[in-house]
Enzyme design. Structure first.
Site, PDB file in Angstrom:
ATOM      1  N   TYR A 161      34.212  48.650   6.667  1.00  0.00           N
ATOM      2  CA  TYR A 161      33.198  47.602   6.830  1.00  0.00           C
ATOM      3  C   TYR A 161      32.601  47.170   5.483  1.00  0.00           C
ATOM      4  CZ  TYR A 161      32.493  48.464  11.892  1.00  0.00           C
ATOM      5  OH  TYR A 161      32.612  48.563  13.249  1.00  0.00           O
ATOM      6  N   ILE A 162      32.057  48.134   4.750  1.00  0.00           N
ATOM      7  CA  ILE A 162      31.295  47.778   3.545  1.00  0.00           C
ATOM      8  C   ILE A 162      32.229  47.241   2.461  1.00  0.00           C
ATOM      9  CG2 ILE A 162      29.900  48.735   1.650  1.00  0.00           C
ATOM     10  CD1 ILE A 162      28.577  50.571   3.696  1.00  0.00           C
ATOM     11  N   ARG A 168      29.679  56.743   5.460  1.00  0.00           N
ATOM     12  CA  ARG A 168      28.302  57.238   5.328  1.00  0.00           C
ATOM     13  C   ARG A 168      28.182  58.536   6.117  1.00  0.00           C
ATOM     14  NH1 ARG A 168      24.549  53.693   3.372  1.00  0.00           N
ATOM     15  NH2 ARG A 168      22.883  54.557   4.652  1.00  0.00           N
ATOM     16  N   HIS A 211      31.548  22.912  26.501  1.00  0.00           N
ATOM     17  CA  HIS A 211      32.603  22.326  25.663  1.00  0.00           C
ATOM     18  C   HIS A 211      31.965  21.420  24.608  1.00  0.00           C
ATOM     19  CE1 HIS A 211      36.443  20.569  24.584  1.00  0.00           C
ATOM     20  NE2 HIS A 211      35.851  19.366  24.637  1.00  0.00           N
TER      21      HIS A 211
HETATM   22  P1  FAD Z   1      18.277  54.160   8.898  1.00  0.00           P
HETATM   23  O1  FAD Z   1      18.276  52.697   9.013  1.00  0.00           O
HETATM   24  O2  FAD Z   1      19.101  54.777   7.816  1.00  0.00           O
HETATM   25  O3  FAD Z   1      16.758  54.594   8.726  1.00  0.00           O
HETATM   26  C1  FAD Z   1      16.395  55.913   8.501  1.00  0.00           C
HETATM   27  C2  FAD Z   1      15.056  55.920   7.800  1.00  0.00           C
HETATM   28  O4  FAD Z   1      14.572  57.259   7.749  1.00  0.00           O
HETATM   29  C3  FAD Z   1      15.106  55.442   6.344  1.00  0.00           C
HETATM   30  O5  FAD Z   1      14.204  54.391   6.146  1.00  0.00           O
HETATM   31  C4  FAD Z   1      14.721  56.683   5.524  1.00  0.00           C
HETATM   32  O6  FAD Z   1      13.971  56.364   4.375  1.00  0.00           O
HETATM   33  C5  FAD Z   1      13.892  57.445   6.537  1.00  0.00           C
HETATM   34  N1  FAD Z   1      13.857  58.891   6.275  1.00  0.00           N
HETATM   35  C6  FAD Z   1      14.925  59.720   6.108  1.00  0.00           C
HETATM   36  N2  FAD Z   1      14.497  60.988   5.933  1.00  0.00           N
HETATM   37  C7  FAD Z   1      13.141  60.954   5.978  1.00  0.00           C
HETATM   38  C8  FAD Z   1      12.131  61.945   5.856  1.00  0.00           C
HETATM   39  N3  FAD Z   1      12.420  63.230   5.658  1.00  0.00           N
HETATM   40  N4  FAD Z   1      10.843  61.561   5.926  1.00  0.00           N
HETATM   41  C9  FAD Z   1      10.519  60.249   6.112  1.00  0.00           C
HETATM   42  N5  FAD Z   1      11.425  59.278   6.245  1.00  0.00           N
HETATM   43  C10 FAD Z   1      12.723  59.621   6.185  1.00  0.00           C
HETATM   44  N6  FAD Z   1      24.990  48.012  11.220  1.00  0.00           N
HETATM   45  C11 FAD Z   1      25.143  47.002  12.092  1.00  0.00           C
HETATM   46  O7  FAD Z   1      24.966  47.201  13.296  1.00  0.00           O
HETATM   47  N7  FAD Z   1      25.467  45.732  11.664  1.00  0.00           N
HETATM   48  C12 FAD Z   1      25.668  45.457  10.357  1.00  0.00           C
HETATM   49  O8  FAD Z   1      25.964  44.313  10.011  1.00  0.00           O
HETATM   50  C13 FAD Z   1      25.512  46.507   9.420  1.00  0.00           C
HETATM   51  N8  FAD Z   1      25.682  46.274   8.101  1.00  0.00           N
HETATM   52  C14 FAD Z   1      25.485  47.301   7.209  1.00  0.00           C
HETATM   53  C15 FAD Z   1      25.679  47.027   5.852  1.00  0.00           C
HETATM   54  C16 FAD Z   1      25.506  48.039   4.928  1.00  0.00           C
HETATM   55  C17 FAD Z   1      25.704  47.740   3.458  1.00  0.00           C
HETATM   56  C18 FAD Z   1      25.120  49.340   5.353  1.00  0.00           C
HETATM   57  C19 FAD Z   1      24.894  50.438   4.352  1.00  0.00           C
HETATM   58  C20 FAD Z   1      24.934  49.611   6.697  1.00  0.00           C
HETATM   59  C21 FAD Z   1      25.127  48.591   7.643  1.00  0.00           C
HETATM   60  N9  FAD Z   1      24.972  48.819   9.011  1.00  0.00           N
HETATM   61  C22 FAD Z   1      25.166  47.796   9.898  1.00  0.00           C
HETATM   62  C23 FAD Z   1      24.611  50.145   9.536  1.00  0.00           C
HETATM   63  C24 FAD Z   1      23.098  50.197   9.864  1.00  0.00           C
HETATM   64  O9  FAD Z   1      22.363  49.879   8.714  1.00  0.00           O
HETATM   65  C25 FAD Z   1      22.741  51.569  10.385  1.00  0.00           C
HETATM   66  O10 FAD Z   1      23.564  51.891  11.491  1.00  0.00           O
HETATM   67  C26 FAD Z   1      21.287  51.615  10.840  1.00  0.00           C
HETATM   68  O11 FAD Z   1      20.422  51.290   9.787  1.00  0.00           O
HETATM   69  C27 FAD Z   1      20.958  53.016  11.370  1.00  0.00           C
HETATM   70  O12 FAD Z   1      19.621  53.057  11.775  1.00  0.00           O
HETATM   71  P2  FAD Z   1      18.797  54.431  11.780  1.00  0.00           P
HETATM   72  O13 FAD Z   1      17.450  54.085  12.270  1.00  0.00           O
HETATM   73  O14 FAD Z   1      19.587  55.473  12.455  1.00  0.00           O
HETATM   74  O15 FAD Z   1      18.724  54.885  10.236  1.00  0.00           O
HETATM   75  P1  NAD Z   2      34.080  52.900   6.915  1.00  0.00           P
HETATM   76  O1  NAD Z   2      34.292  54.151   7.659  1.00  0.00           O
HETATM   77  O2  NAD Z   2      33.955  51.616   7.656  1.00  0.00           O
HETATM   78  O3  NAD Z   2      35.296  52.692   5.898  1.00  0.00           O
HETATM   79  C1  NAD Z   2      35.635  53.641   4.938  1.00  0.00           C
HETATM   80  C2  NAD Z   2      37.054  53.346   4.479  1.00  0.00           C
HETATM   81  O4  NAD Z   2      37.311  54.138   3.328  1.00  0.00           O
HETATM   82  C3  NAD Z   2      38.111  53.719   5.517  1.00  0.00           C
HETATM   83  O5  NAD Z   2      39.017  52.655   5.658  1.00  0.00           O
HETATM   84  C4  NAD Z   2      38.774  54.964   4.929  1.00  0.00           C
HETATM   85  O6  NAD Z   2      40.129  55.092   5.293  1.00  0.00           O
HETATM   86  C5  NAD Z   2      38.621  54.701   3.447  1.00  0.00           C
HETATM   87  N1  NAD Z   2      38.624  55.893   2.584  1.00  0.00           N
HETATM   88  C6  NAD Z   2      38.012  57.090   2.804  1.00  0.00           C
HETATM   89  N2  NAD Z   2      38.211  57.909   1.750  1.00  0.00           N
HETATM   90  C7  NAD Z   2      38.947  57.215   0.845  1.00  0.00           C
HETATM   91  C8  NAD Z   2      39.450  57.514  -0.454  1.00  0.00           C
HETATM   92  N3  NAD Z   2      39.219  58.700  -1.028  1.00  0.00           N
HETATM   93  N4  NAD Z   2      40.175  56.570  -1.102  1.00  0.00           N
HETATM   94  C9  NAD Z   2      40.401  55.366  -0.513  1.00  0.00           C
HETATM   95  N5  NAD Z   2      39.946  55.015   0.716  1.00  0.00           N
HETATM   96  C10 NAD Z   2      39.221  55.928   1.372  1.00  0.00           C
HETATM   97  O7  NAD Z   2      32.817  53.173   5.967  1.00  0.00           O
HETATM   98  P2  NAD Z   2      31.901  52.174   5.118  1.00  0.00           P
HETATM   99  O8  NAD Z   2      32.601  50.885   4.889  1.00  0.00           O
HETATM  100  O9  NAD Z   2      31.433  52.978   3.946  1.00  0.00           O
HETATM  101  O10 NAD Z   2      30.677  51.929   6.088  1.00  0.00           O
HETATM  102  C11 NAD Z   2      29.895  53.038   6.556  1.00  0.00           C
HETATM  103  C12 NAD Z   2      29.334  52.760   7.917  1.00  0.00           C
HETATM  104  O11 NAD Z   2      28.317  51.774   7.815  1.00  0.00           O
HETATM  105  C13 NAD Z   2      30.341  52.191   8.906  1.00  0.00           C
HETATM  106  O12 NAD Z   2      31.025  53.204   9.605  1.00  0.00           O
HETATM  107  C14 NAD Z   2      29.505  51.378   9.810  1.00  0.00           C
HETATM  108  O13 NAD Z   2      29.102  52.205  10.869  1.00  0.00           O
HETATM  109  C15 NAD Z   2      28.314  50.969   8.975  1.00  0.00           C
HETATM  110  N6  NAD Z   2      28.445  49.543   8.607  1.00  0.00           N
HETATM  111  C16 NAD Z   2      28.540  48.622   9.613  1.00  0.00           C
HETATM  112  C17 NAD Z   2      28.671  47.280   9.297  1.00  0.00           C
HETATM  113  C18 NAD Z   2      28.772  46.283  10.412  1.00  0.00           C
HETATM  114  O14 NAD Z   2      28.450  46.641  11.532  1.00  0.00           O
HETATM  115  N7  NAD Z   2      29.162  45.045  10.142  1.00  0.00           N
HETATM  116  C19 NAD Z   2      28.724  46.869   7.982  1.00  0.00           C
HETATM  117  C20 NAD Z   2      28.636  47.832   6.980  1.00  0.00           C
HETATM  118  C21 NAD Z   2      28.489  49.164   7.317  1.00  0.00           C
END
Ligand code: FAD
Ligand code: NAD
Length: 470
Positions: free
Chosen positions: A191-192, A278, A449
């Site tokens: 994804y990322i 992650r 449509h």
């Molecule tokens: P988080 O959003 O990680 O929140 C956890 C919070 O807990 C954080 O703010 C942290 O600071 C806090 N925390 C941790 N430990 C402590 C502690 N000890 N005390 C106090 N606070 C603490 N998902 C989608 O569905 N669609 C997308 O398009 C999408 N795009 C993404 C793009 C990127 C670049 C990344 C990295 C992720 C993306 N995701 C996407 C995944 C999504 O962000 C996560 O699945 C979601 O944020 C998870 O929610 P959560 O509440 O479990 O945790």
């Molecule tokens: P990911 O699991 O989507 O992809 C990781 C990729 O890295 C896989 O294709 C894997 O085969 C490859 N890989 C692993 N080890 C490797 C290595 N040593 N060398 C080369 N390739 C390797 O993980 P991500 O892209 O880091 O995203 C993390 C999570 O964040 C996702 O699983 C998703 O749940 C969440 N996310 C969601 C969205 C969305 O919903 N649009 C967007 C961004 C992130």
């Protein structure tokens, strides 16, 4: 301790899981404290979903204008568009600020007490919160609760031989560039890697993606991924599949890689984005003292989002895959309603997943392969967007919508789609699965449509052997 607070529900983590649970708990009249150490909104609003989608939009607009400057295919002539990166980043930051400010306001409206600081678990009913800054009085605040909800999210996985720092960045740094590198190597075609790799390429950076598996987006089925693969190639993204990353080049300006069946070589790159997954954030705040049942780093929960310890709940990324914001939110609501006395289970018929590449990829429920693996006799219907009027008028005829259903009673089991803007169909896919729709329900629904949604209806018609436009 003198500064001790008592509450019914204590939530650690203010991401989409934690803050949504808090809002729902507040609506239900449950005294609730939410502890957040970084920023309300968590990964999703601050360094994940929202900033990445904002930058995807910037990159799409810039790239489209460059396309018009090059060939004016739609009759639009544009001259040499320029990127003001600082302004683009400020626009993205503005959206984040508005949304996180909105979360703070909603929590206040629902009388949730927000405590800023890092939580440390003492036991299943006691949490200490360390003050955020050295300037504060120093002593931790103690919070006693009846229910403890763990929502601490996840963090990027680093490669052990190439830790983050210097030229090696995670998505967090990639979402806040001060300037663009000339070249970027992306490790991981998930994804990322693909969402942000596409952003950087569309903004003019040379991008090379290195993936260990034999195809990009290995979590999806091969047919879905093909259009994304072709589009990345046309965009000029280098794809190195089945390739191992060995480490940084000696000068730090590139990667040593081992392609399949050939010699090790150096791939030059000014920056390296590591996006290999992650992991649940379950260490460093005393979670181990609870001795919960775990699946590796993920907290194991049952279908109520309850952990192995009475009164302790867990939701979101901390509980493992799929790490998606909407799953975390739905789990948060489920927990709050149970604490309010309602009978709830978290058993979604499908959690839709969208990869915001170009074209986008959407899945919900079972693919044909997954249905076969489950021993289900299934049929499918595929409708190409090349036959959809709206896709043509959007100049985006690549992609398709596919439905999978049981052969015997036509119950819909899953949807897959790829296409530009097709993410908006995810809601329809999810609803048909949650409502136990069968092919006839969708096929006999009148779809507006011209919309891409007509491809949903046509896919269902095609599975029934009655497609009208192919
Ligand atoms: P988080 O959003 O990680 O929140 C956890 C919070 O807990 C954080 O703010 C942290 O600071 C806090 N925390 C941790 N430990 C402590 C502690 N000890 N005390 C106090 N606070 C603490 N998902 C989608 O569905 N669609 C997308 O398009 C999408 N795009 C993404 C793009 C990127 C670049 C990344 C990295 C992720 C993306 N995701 C996407 C995944 C999504 O962000 C996560 O699945 C979601 O944020 C998870 O929610 P959560 O509440 O479990 O945790
Ligand atoms: P990911 O699991 O989507 O992809 C990781 C990729 O890295 C896989 O294709 C894997 O085969 C490859 N890989 C692993 N080890 C490797 C290595 N040593 N060398 C080369 N390739 C390797 O993980 P991500 O892209 O880091 O995203 C993390 C999570 O964040 C996702 O699983 C998703 O749940 C969440 N996310 C969601 C969205 C969305 O919903 N649009 C967007 C961004 C992130």
């Amino acid at each position: 301790m003198s500064n001790t607070v008592n509450t019914t529900l204590l939530i650690i983590g203010g991401g989409p899981g934690g803050y949504v649970a808090a809002i729902r708990a507040g609506q239900l009249g449950i005294p609730t404290v939410l502890v957040e150490g970084a920023a309300l909104g968590g990964t999703c609003l601050n360094i994940g979903c929202i900033p990445s989608k904002a930058l995807i939009h910037v990159a799409e607009q810039f790239h489209a204008l460059q396309g018009h400057a090059a060939d004016a295919a739609l009759g639009i002539r544009v001259q040499a568009p320029e990127l003001d990166l600082a302004r683009s980043i400020a626009w993205k930051d503005g959206i984040v600020k508005r949304l996180t400010g909105g979360v703070a306001a909603l929590l206040k409206k629902h009388k949730v007490t927000v405590v800023r600081g890092w939580a440390r678990i003492v036991d299943g009913k006691t949490v200490d919160v360390d003050p955020l800054t050295r300037g504060q009085s120093g002593a931790p605040q103690r919070i006693l609760c009846e229910h403890l909800l763990l929502a601490t999210g996840s963090e990027p996985v680093a490669l052990p031989f190439m830790p983050f720092g210097g030229t090696v960045i995670s998505s967090t740094e990639a979402l806040a560039p001060q300037s663009l590198p000339e070249s970027l190597a992306v490790v991981g075609a998930g994804y990322i890697g693909l969402e942000l790799g596409t952003v950087y390429r569309k903004l003019g950076v040379r991008v090379e993606v290195i993936e260990a598996q034999d195809r990009i987006l290995p979590a999806y089925d091969a047919d879905l991924v093909k259009p994304v693969h072709s589009a990345l190639k046309s965009l000029g993204v280098g794809l190195h599949l089945q390739t191992q990353v060995l480490g940084l080049a000696e000068d730090g300006q590139g990667l040593r890689i081992q392609p399949p069946r050939s010699a090790e070589r150096v791939l030059p790159a000014q920056q390296i984005l590591v996006a290999v997954g992650r992991r649940p954030r379950s260490r460093g705040f005393g979670l181990s003292t609870l001795m919960l049942d775990m699946d590796g780093l993920a907290v194991r929960v049952d279908d109520r989002c309850h952990t192995s310890m009475s009164g302790v709940w867990a939701i979101g990324d901390l509980t493992g895959e799929p790490m998606l914001a909407h799953r975390a939110m739905a789990q948060g609501v489920c927990v709050a309603e149970q604490i309010a006395g309602q009978t709830r289970r978290f058993v979604p018929a499908a959690i839709p997943a969208v990869c915001f590449t170009d074209p986008e990829v959407v899945t919900a429920g079972l693919s044909p392969q997954q249905a076969a693996q489950a021993g289900i006799d299934a049929i499918e219907g595929v409708f190409p967007l090349a036959a959809n009027g709206r896709a043509m008028t959007l100049d985006s005829p690549e992609g398709f919508v596919r439905v999978v259903a049981r052969r015997d009673n036509h119950l819909i089991l899953g949807w897959q789609a790829t296409g530009r803007g097709i993410s908006e169909c995810a809601a329809a896919f999810g609803q048909s699965l949650e409502l136990n729709a069968c092919l006839e329900d969708v096929a006999h629904t009148i779809h507006a449509h011209p919309t891409q949604g007509e491809a949903i209806q046509e896919a269902a018609l095609r599975a029934l052997g009655e497609a009208l436009h192919v």
